[in-house]
Design a protein around this motif. Structure first.
Motif, PDB file in Angstrom:
ATOM      1  N   UNK A 127      21.924  57.188  33.078  1.00 42.41           N
ATOM      2  CA  UNK A 127      22.772  58.280  33.577  1.00 42.41           C
ATOM      3  C   UNK A 127      24.085  57.721  34.137  1.00 42.41           C
ATOM      4  N   UNK A 128      24.017  56.514  34.676  1.00 44.82           N
ATOM      5  CA  UNK A 128      25.242  55.834  35.132  1.00 44.82           C
ATOM      6  C   UNK A 128      25.703  54.963  33.972  1.00 44.82           C
ATOM      7  N   UNK A 129      26.912  55.245  33.480  1.00 43.58           N
ATOM      8  CA  UNK A 129      27.372  54.623  32.244  1.00 43.58           C
ATOM      9  C   UNK A 129      28.728  53.969  32.426  1.00 43.58           C
ATOM     10  N   UNK A 130      29.152  53.244  31.396  1.00 46.75           N
ATOM     11  CA  UNK A 130      30.525  52.725  31.424  1.00 46.75           C
ATOM     12  C   UNK A 130      31.401  53.565  30.490  1.00 46.75           C
ATOM     13  N   UNK A 131      32.689  53.360  30.629  1.00 51.13           N
ATOM     14  CA  UNK A 131      33.651  54.135  29.842  1.00 51.13           C
ATOM     15  C   UNK A 131      33.404  53.988  28.339  1.00 51.13           C
ATOM     16  N   UNK A 132      33.034  52.790  27.919  1.00 47.04           N
ATOM     17  CA  UNK A 132      32.833  52.532  26.489  1.00 47.04           C
ATOM     18  C   UNK A 132      31.808  53.487  25.882  1.00 47.04           C
ATOM     19  N   UNK A 133      30.638  53.594  26.512  1.00 49.12           N
ATOM     20  CA  UNK A 133      29.568  54.398  25.909  1.00 49.12           C
ATOM     21  C   UNK A 133      29.813  55.908  26.013  1.00 49.12           C
ATOM     22  N   UNK A 134      30.493  56.338  27.084  1.00 50.69           N
ATOM     23  CA  UNK A 134      30.712  57.784  27.242  1.00 50.69           C
ATOM     24  C   UNK A 134      31.939  58.250  26.457  1.00 50.69           C
ATOM     25  N   UNK A 135      32.982  57.412  26.432  1.00 52.20           N
ATOM     26  CA  UNK A 135      34.232  57.864  25.819  1.00 52.20           C
ATOM     27  C   UNK A 135      34.750  56.963  24.685  1.00 52.20           C
ATOM     28  N   UNK A 136      35.049  55.715  25.007  1.00 48.02           N
ATOM     29  CA  UNK A 136      35.823  54.905  24.046  1.00 48.02           C
ATOM     30  C   UNK A 136      35.125  54.726  22.701  1.00 48.02           C
ATOM     31  N   UNK A 137      33.839  54.378  22.715  1.00 47.16           N
ATOM     32  CA  UNK A 137      33.141  54.158  21.448  1.00 47.16           C
ATOM     33  C   UNK A 137      32.980  55.472  20.689  1.00 47.16           C
ATOM     34  N   UNK A 138      33.111  56.586  21.401  1.00 47.43           N
ATOM     35  CA  UNK A 138      32.965  57.897  20.751  1.00 47.43           C
ATOM     36  C   UNK A 138      34.333  58.437  20.307  1.00 47.43           C
ATOM     37  N   UNK A 152      34.460  63.796  35.438  1.00 45.64           N
ATOM     38  CA  UNK A 152      33.151  63.454  36.006  1.00 45.64           C
ATOM     39  C   UNK A 152      33.288  62.730  37.338  1.00 45.64           C
ATOM     40  N   UNK A 153      32.211  62.133  37.774  1.00 45.71           N
ATOM     41  CA  UNK A 153      32.178  61.440  39.060  1.00 45.71           C
ATOM     42  C   UNK A 153      32.229  59.947  38.768  1.00 45.71           C
ATOM     43  N   UNK A 154      33.223  59.301  39.349  1.00 46.27           N
ATOM     44  CA  UNK A 154      33.398  57.861  39.093  1.00 46.27           C
ATOM     45  C   UNK A 154      32.743  57.044  40.202  1.00 46.27           C
ATOM     46  N   UNK A 155      32.028  56.033  39.787  1.00 51.32           N
ATOM     47  CA  UNK A 155      31.384  55.150  40.751  1.00 51.32           C
ATOM     48  C   UNK A 155      32.277  53.940  40.989  1.00 51.32           C
ATOM     49  N   UNK A 156      33.028  53.562  39.936  1.00 47.53           N
ATOM     50  CA  UNK A 156      33.904  52.405  40.056  1.00 47.53           C
ATOM     51  C   UNK A 156      35.074  52.594  39.105  1.00 47.53           C
ATOM     52  N   UNK A 157      36.253  52.159  39.521  1.00 48.07           N
ATOM     53  CA  UNK A 157      37.432  52.234  38.655  1.00 48.07           C
ATOM     54  C   UNK A 157      37.799  50.821  38.198  1.00 48.07           C
TER      55      UNK A 157
END
Ligand code: DAH
Length: 339
Positions: A127-138, A152-157
């Motif tokens: 459920x906690x993901x990185x940018x690559x899997x949620x957005x960039x690779x898609x 969404x809710x960011x845990x780290x920038x």
């Protein structure tokens, strides 16, 4: 008076009872309000002050001993005397309240079952993901406006660690690990920065589907989803695919089903259109396959994603999705018989 107390004490020490009823009679005789010991307490008032201390002590001792002795006599009989047993072994057992599944779990299981019949397996991702899997690779480029739809809710920038906005991230995780054929669905919880209302929530659930093989076509996608719609909502259900846009599919479509309430005639649920939207889908964009090291010249595939809340609302005609998260037993109990 001390003599009297002594005599009474030895009398009580010698007491016997042959049943707990008899022991109770003894209690009444000696210890009740009008009993012998109570009358001694009345008499105590007339004792001269110099003797009060000694008599008082003896009297209290008498009372305590009498209570213990008579209690013991009672207990002896209560243990052997079944008619006075405290536990009634003939009483019906205490009922054990049975819980039920949450409606979202009921529907998730139904979805999993339907796709299992078509050979889809189940996988899950974080459920906690990185940018690559949620957005960039898609295929969501960094500045693409499609990202705005899924705040969404960011845990780290930098690097971006965030709560996934859709289960499409699991597509990437699975394709990175496995080569085709891939035929799986991914149920799970997703998050978006949305104001909570009767129709939207910042937490909800989706089921994603992915099928990658040689020669998978849009016709396969359509037929798979038609089968799903009929199994889920009934044999008479019709589907309609409308062109749409998602960065990770090309072409993309949104799927409507004929309204489950009016059957297509027109009602408030379908806003008099006869159709209600239930999912997004499309042919997996070659860029996504390549991002996951799958040869896009050799393989094609389709993907789809649906909201479990949405399907549940349509199936059970629920007016407010907040009910799913409030844990109100009066709401949840209504789904006990739904398996
Ligand atoms: N991920 C999309 C959303 O959350 C839904 C979706 C659309 C998933 C199209 C798909 C798809 O797999 O092909 O809005």
């Amino acid at each position: 008076m001390l003599n009297k107390i002594d005599a009474l004490l030895s009398e009580i020490k010698g007491l016997k009872a042959s049943s707990s009823a008899e022991a109770e009679e003894l209690r009444i005789k000696y210890l009740s309000k009008k009993g012998i010991i109570s009358s001694l307490f009345d008499e105590f008032k007339t004792v001269p002050p110099t003797e009060k201390k000694a008599v008082g002590q003896a009297l209290n001792q008498l009372k305590n001993e009498a209570q213990q002795i008579i209690q013991r006599l009672k207990e002896q009989h209560e243990q052997s005397d079944t008619s006075h047993r405290k536990t009634d072994l003939t009483r019906p057992g205490a009922s054990f309240p049975l819980g039920g599944r949450h409606p979202l779990s009921v529907v998730k299981n139904q979805i999993v079952d339907i796709f299992a019949r078509l050979g889809f397996t189940v996988a899950e991702g974080p459920e906690i993901e990185d940018d690559w899997h949620v957005f960039s690779a898609l295929n969501f480029p960094p500045e693409h406006p499609a990202r705005d739809m899924q705040d969404t809710f960011f845990i780290h920038k930098d690097p971006d660690i965030l709560l996934r906005t859709h289960t499409s991230s699991v597509q990437v995780r699975v394709m990175e690990k496995e080569q085709p054929p891939i035929r799986a669905i991914f149920p799970g919880r997703v998050f978006r920065n949305e104001a909570i209302s009767a129709r939207a929530h910042c937490i909800f659930h989706q089921v994603e589907g992915l099928y990658i093989e040689e020669n998978v076509s849009f016709a396969d996608l359509r037929q798979t989803l038609l089968y799903f719609a009929k199994e889920m909502f009934g044999k008479e259900t019709q589907i309609r695919l409308r062109p749409s846009y998602f960065p990770f599919t090309e072409p993309s479509a949104e799927m409507d089903i004929s309204c489950t309430l009016c059957g297509g005639e027109g009602c408030t649920m379908c806003k008099y259109t006869g159709w209600v939207e239930i999912l997004g889908c499309g042919m997996v964009d070659p860029n996504v396959l390549e991002s996951c090291n799958i040869d896009s010249k050799k393989y094609t595939g389709f993907a789809f994603g649906m909201g479990i809340e949405r399907i549940t609302v349509l199936k059970y005609q629920i007016k407010d999705i907040r009910l799913f998260f409030e844990n109100d037993i009066r709401f949840l109990e209504q789904f006990k018989s739904a398996l």
